[in-house]
Write a protein that holds these residues in place. Structure first.
Motif, PDB file in Angstrom:
ATOM      1  N   ASP A 141      -4.098   2.107 -12.897  1.00  0.00           N
ATOM      2  CA  ASP A 141      -4.529   1.234 -12.633  1.00  0.00           C
ATOM      3  C   ASP A 141      -6.678   1.361 -13.248  1.00  0.00           C
ATOM      4  O   ASP A 141      -7.298   1.615 -12.673  1.00  0.00           O
ATOM      5  N   THR A 158      -5.407   4.155  -8.429  1.00  0.00           N
ATOM      6  CA  THR A 158      -3.914   3.363  -7.645  1.00  0.00           C
ATOM      7  C   THR A 158      -4.957   2.164  -6.737  1.00  0.00           C
ATOM      8  O   THR A 158      -6.506   2.817  -6.291  1.00  0.00           O
ATOM      9  N   ASP A 159      -4.454   1.430  -6.548  1.00  0.00           N
ATOM     10  CA  ASP A 159      -5.293   0.803  -5.801  1.00  0.00           C
ATOM     11  C   ASP A 159      -3.980  -0.082  -4.584  1.00  0.00           C
ATOM     12  O   ASP A 159      -4.070  -1.394  -4.117  1.00  0.00           O
ATOM     13  N   ALA A 160      -3.068   0.865  -4.920  1.00  0.00           N
ATOM     14  CA  ALA A 160      -1.784   0.499  -3.684  1.00  0.00           C
ATOM     15  C   ALA A 160      -2.534   0.275  -2.665  1.00  0.00           C
ATOM     16  O   ALA A 160      -3.232   1.738  -1.607  1.00  0.00           O
ATOM     17  N   THR A 161      -1.773  -0.718  -1.732  1.00  0.00           N
ATOM     18  CA  THR A 161      -2.230  -0.617  -0.395  1.00  0.00           C
ATOM     19  C   THR A 161      -0.757   0.161   0.235  1.00  0.00           C
ATOM     20  O   THR A 161      -0.176   0.578  -0.628  1.00  0.00           O
ATOM     21  N   ASP A 165       2.068  -0.534   1.819  1.00  0.00           N
ATOM     22  CA  ASP A 165       2.843  -0.816   2.332  1.00  0.00           C
ATOM     23  C   ASP A 165       3.503  -0.872   1.186  1.00  0.00           C
ATOM     24  O   ASP A 165       4.484   0.515   1.027  1.00  0.00           O
ATOM     25  N   VAL A 166       2.538  -0.806  -0.364  1.00  0.00           N
ATOM     26  CA  VAL A 166       3.299  -0.268  -1.552  1.00  0.00           C
ATOM     27  C   VAL A 166       3.344   1.419  -1.462  1.00  0.00           C
ATOM     28  O   VAL A 166       4.641   2.053  -2.389  1.00  0.00           O
ATOM     29  N   SER A 182       6.707   2.073  -0.344  1.00  0.00           N
ATOM     30  CA  SER A 182       7.457   2.023  -0.838  1.00  0.00           C
ATOM     31  C   SER A 182       7.960   3.129  -2.172  1.00  0.00           C
ATOM     32  O   SER A 182       9.159   3.185  -2.323  1.00  0.00           O
ATOM     33  N   GLU A 229       1.499  -0.087  -8.236  1.00  0.00           N
ATOM     34  CA  GLU A 229       1.490  -1.148  -8.159  1.00  0.00           C
ATOM     35  C   GLU A 229       1.757  -2.034  -9.126  1.00  0.00           C
ATOM     36  O   GLU A 229       1.631  -3.372  -9.452  1.00  0.00           O
ATOM     37  N   THR A 277      -4.627   3.445   0.298  1.00  0.00           N
ATOM     38  CA  THR A 277      -3.683   4.002  -0.394  1.00  0.00           C
ATOM     39  C   THR A 277      -3.075   5.718   0.634  1.00  0.00           C
ATOM     40  O   THR A 277      -2.728   6.213   1.005  1.00  0.00           O
TER      41      THR A 277
END
Length: 365
Positions: free
Chosen positions: A119, A181-184, A186-187, A190, A158, A216
């Motif tokens: 990201d 990363t900017d992943a939440t 929930d991501v 997953s 993400e 994250t």
């Protein structure tokens, strides 16, 4: 044969070790002095870019070997060679170079690609001009160039195609790692379901943790199949955060150095990939922007800090520095002081400084 306080999977044994044919042949109990050294399994580093003035991001096998040899002195008996974001052709050449070193026999057991599928908002010390969206064809080409030695790849799940690439890497036997990363949360969950197994330098280069959106770090810490990397240099993480991570990571933590070529070298200006880095008082930062740019750690120093400075139990740090990263890599022949395993052993002084390193039973320091 080394004698002292031996940290085994079943507890601490006072006595001495015997080696035969590169393996641990015996663990024999015997009285030792109060100031006897600690004997722990050789350290396994999943994330390191270089050291001793040498970089793993090279097309010269001798430079790769030099970096590994320098870290061996600090206790790293097994390592990945981490490569930063670079042009596609350069990455292909670098993984091929690492492969040649692995194939010839080395403490280097494979490569770790940190990028280019990251990201831009959490680029850290990666060149933003070279970052790419996840590209399965490029990833396959890089993995093929490594001839079976690409072990891990860090990416931002993400991004478009990110989760698909996680699944493809896992299917190909490459450890997908979540980082930059900017992943939440929930991501991240997953990604873990798709096969992600490592959180790259937890808390660094990622969306932060919030009590209503765990971000994250929260997703990584809450995933039982994901191990979380920690850089215990006193710069990347506060000691309280280190203790919290050890206590809360469902998949456990692993110590990494994220060391660059400046580790073991004087302060000054260095290169990390295509970017200039200034090292002042042992702390590496980008010349432009000032982002932390890796570390100047050894695994031995990371181990010592975790126990002495951050008050983590020594047995837990052994798991994080040796046993768990070996298991993540599928290396069942090392990572613990146990009869039948490789005689990769680090002798530590009473205050936990590295005194001697044994590689397959042979002293190297």
């Amino acid at each position: 044969m080394p004698a002292g306080r031996i940290v085994t999977p079943d507890g601490v044994v006072e006595g001495h070790l015997t080696f035969a044919d590169g393996r641990i042949a015996g663990i024999r109990s015997a009285p030792v002095d109060a100031d006897a050294p600690w004997l722990v399994p050789g350290f396994v580093d999943l994330h390191v870019h270089g050291g001793g003035g040498a970089s793993y991001a090279s097309d010269d096998p001798d430079e790769v070997r030099a970096a590994a040899a320098w870290h061996l002195q600090g206790g790293t008996t097994t390592t990945l060679a981490s490569l930063v974001t670079a042009p596609q052709e350069v990455l292909v050449q670098q993984v091929a170079t690492v492969a040649s070193v692995v194939e010839a026999g080395s403490t280097v057991v494979g490569s770790h690609l940190e990028g280019p599928f990251l990201d831009p908002g959490h680029k850290g010390a990666h060149d933003p001009r070279l970052l790419l969206a996840p590209d399965a064809d490029l990833a396959e080409r890089i993995v093929a160039a490594g001839r079976g030695t690409v072990r891990m790849m860090t990416l931002a799940p993400e991004l478009p195609g990110g989760l698909e690439l996680v699944a493809a890497l896992a299917a190909a036997g490459v450890l997908p790692a979540v980082g930059h990363t900017d992943a939440t949360a929930d991501v991240v969950r997953s990604a873990a379901a798709a096969g992600a197994r490592v959180g790259t330098h937890l808390f660094n280069g990622m969306r932060g943790l919030h009590h209503r959106e765990p971000g994250t770090p929260g997703g990584l810490l809450d995933s039982p199949d994901v191990v979380c990397e920690l850089i215990c240099d006193g710069v990347h993480l506060d000691g309280a955060v280190v203790r919290l991570a050890f206590a809360s990571a469902r998949g456990g933590v692993v110590l990494v150095t994220d060391a660059i070529s400046a580790a073991g070298a004087p302060d000054g200006r260095y290169r990390l990939g295509s970017l200039d880095v200034d090292v002042v008082d042992g702390v590496a930062r980008l010349v432009e922007g000032g982002s932390i740019a890796g570390s100047t750690l050894t695994t031995g120093e990371a181990f010592r800090r975790a126990v002495r400075d951050f008050s983590v139990a020594l047995e837990d740090v052994v798991q994080a520095a040796s046993t768990r990263p070996a298991r993540v890599l599928g290396l069942t022949d090392r990572g613990a002081v146990e009869v039948g395993l490789r005689a990769d052993v680090v002798e530590l002084s009473p205050d936990l400084a590295v005194q001697q390193v044994f590689l397959a039973g042979v002293p190297v320091r």
